[in-house]
Design a protein around this motif. Structure first.
Motif, mmCIF file in Angstrom:
data_model
loop_
_atom_site.group_PDB
_atom_site.id
_atom_site.type_symbol
_atom_site.label_atom_id
_atom_site.label_comp_id
_atom_site.label_asym_id
_atom_site.label_seq_id
_atom_site.Cartn_x
_atom_site.Cartn_y
_atom_site.Cartn_z
ATOM 1 N N ASP A 75 1.552 6.690 -6.826
ATOM 2 C CA ASP A 75 0.486 7.635 -7.160
ATOM 3 C C ASP A 75 0.946 9.088 -6.951
ATOM 4 O O ASP A 75 0.641 9.975 -7.755
ATOM 5 N N ALA A 76 1.674 9.317 -5.839
ATOM 6 C CA ALA A 76 2.166 10.664 -5.558
ATOM 7 C C ALA A 76 3.168 11.116 -6.621
ATOM 8 O O ALA A 76 3.141 12.263 -7.088
ATOM 9 N N MET A 86 0.834 -1.203 0.000
ATOM 10 C CA MET A 86 0.000 0.000 0.000
ATOM 11 C C MET A 86 0.869 1.255 0.000
ATOM 12 O O MET A 86 0.569 2.243 -0.670
ATOM 13 N N ARG A 87 1.963 1.246 0.748
ATOM 14 C CA ARG A 87 2.868 2.389 0.778
ATOM 15 C C ARG A 87 3.523 2.609 -0.594
ATOM 16 O O ARG A 87 3.676 3.746 -1.055
ATOM 17 N N GLU A 142 2.246 1.731 -3.444
ATOM 18 C CA GLU A 142 1.222 2.228 -4.360
ATOM 19 C C GLU A 142 0.968 3.714 -4.142
ATOM 20 O O GLU A 142 0.835 4.490 -5.096
ATOM 21 N N LYS A 143 0.915 4.141 -2.884
ATOM 22 C CA LYS A 143 0.731 5.571 -2.586
ATOM 23 C C LYS A 143 1.913 6.387 -3.112
ATOM 24 O O LYS A 143 1.739 7.498 -3.620
ATOM 25 N N SER A 144 3.125 5.852 -2.957
ATOM 26 C CA SER A 144 4.309 6.562 -3.443
ATOM 27 C C SER A 144 4.281 6.699 -4.958
ATOM 28 O O SER A 144 4.617 7.770 -5.501
ATOM 29 N N SER A 164 1.252 11.837 -9.807
ATOM 30 C CA SER A 164 0.559 13.123 -9.699
ATOM 31 C C SER A 164 1.538 14.287 -9.819
ATOM 32 O O SER A 164 1.253 15.300 -10.472
#
Length: 406
Positions: free
Chosen positions: A11-12, A4-5, A7-9, A15
């Protein structure tokens, strides 16, 4: 949790890249270039062009004299005719297309602030690629020292050049060698009192890269084309210089007389000389052709010279061009002769040819070293001469040869 971390990284980062690309896209749209060009630019090119156009604005507004462009509203109010308004909007393009060459301006560090798109016609190079790049990247290495001396620059590869002036230059004028260019500068442009070239106007010939030049021919420099540069150096305004130095008034007094004059750059027009492969040149009524040896001794002269000057072709055959030149112009002719031997082609300054019975006539010559297509060792100089004036001071005897003719 670890996935999850990650994936968030991702995505960030995605973006962040999206926002960055959007800002670069918006910045590219603000460049004064066609959308078909700006849409193909990479990020480095967008930044390079943006910096160049910002510096160009500084170049135009903070020089002496300042260039103030009239607003479109004042132009439209002065000219009510719609066809006249349409011409004014495209006047710059019309002027560039009418020039027998291309226009460009350089910053104080020798980088192109602007170059007209007509450079592609004469050199086959891209306007977008050259803008923001160093002029030394496109000039033959053997001409770097002459170009630097003409512009008042000090090359990192030529420490002996202007050594006295570099010590007098302030620390704010110092530049580190550019990693992007093979030739770096250690100082910005300045006008030295002890320079070999005085004044703001310059005229010289250099070899510039060209993709239109045939390779494998008998040239002094394959892949380069000789261009004549007519330029004017642009000094900083006194208010701009005082604001940068933090002094309330410019140093024009006795203490500042020996200080170098800081320059914002130069504005120039480059005239591309005819390629050496062009053996047939259209001659106007005020032109004639001569063939010279390497010591400028005339081997052959066209008979049409009798219509333009007081000589016939037989009178000039075997004579040196130096003996026909006005004594005050011998130094200019000698400089052009040296450039011709090194560069293979040159456009001379205006100089005076002595007439047979007195007085002189102003001419300009485009000289080219040519080779026999069958034997490369047989070389000579073909000189296309432009007669610029009628006979001046007919009753004035300038040289002894005119007395002998009389």
């Amino acid at each position: 949790i670890l996935e999850m971390r990650k994936e968030k990284s991702r995505d960030a980062a995605r973006s962040r890249r999206g926002k960055e690309n959007y800002e670069f896209y918006e910045l590219a749209k603000m460049l004064p270039l066609p959308p078909a060009i700006t849409s193909q630019l990479d990020k480095a090119s967008i930044i390079r062009l943006t910096i160049s156009f910002l510096r160009l604005k500084d170049f135009s507004s903070n020089g002496d004299p300042a260039w103030i462009k009239e607003s479109l509203s004042s132009i439209s109010s002065a000219n009510s005719n719609s066809s006249s308004n349409l011409f004014d909007q495209h006047q710059g393009t019309h002027i560039l297309q009418s020039l027998d060459g291309f226009a460009f301006s350089l910053g104080s560090d020798g980088r192109f602030l602007y170059i007209s798109e007509t450079v592609s016609i004469y050199l086959g190079l891209s306007q977008v690629e050259m803008t923001g790049s160093s002029v030394f990247d496109y000039v033959h290495t053997a001409d770097h020292a002459e170009l630097a001396q003409q512009l008042g620059l000090t090359l990192a590869t030529n420490q002996t050049h202007q050594s006295a002036s570099s010590s007098a230059t302030s620390s704010s004028q110092q530049l580190p060698p550019s990693p992007a260019s093979g030739t770096g500068m250690t100082s910005l442009m300045s006008l030295e009192s002890n320079s070999a070239y005085q004044g703001l106007d310059r005229s010289f010939c250099i070899r510039m890269k060209s993709t239109l030049t045939k390779r494998g021919c008998h040239f002094k420099s394959s892949g380069y084309r000789v261009v004549m540069v007519l330029c004017r150096l642009r000094p900083q305004s006194q208010a701009y210089t005082a604001g940068k130095s933090g002094v309330g008034q410019p140093s024009s007094g006795p203490q500042g007389q020996n200080q170098p004059v800081p320059l914002l750059g130069m504005i120039a027009m480059a005239i591309a000389l005819p390629p050496p492969t062009v053996h047939e040149v259209r001659l106007e009524p005020d032109m004639f052709v001569t063939r010279l040896a390497f010591d400028l001794r005339i081997i052959h002269c066209e008979p049409r010279i009798a219509e333009l000057l007081e000589f016939v072709a037989e009178d000039l055959t075997g004579r040196s061009l130096y003996t026909l030149c006005h004594v005050e112009d011998v130094r200019l002719l000698r400089k052009s002769h040296t450039d011709l031997m090194h560069k293979g082609q040159v456009m001379t300054p205006y100089y005076r040819i002595l007439n047979r019975h007195g007085g002189f006539t102003w001419i300009q010559s485009c000289a080219t070293v040519v080779c026999n297509s069958k034997n490369g060792d047989e070389q000579s100089i073909v000189c296309v001469n432009y007669v610029l004036s009628r006979t001046e001071m007919k009753n004035l005897v300038v040289d002894q040869c005119q007395l002998e003719s009389a």
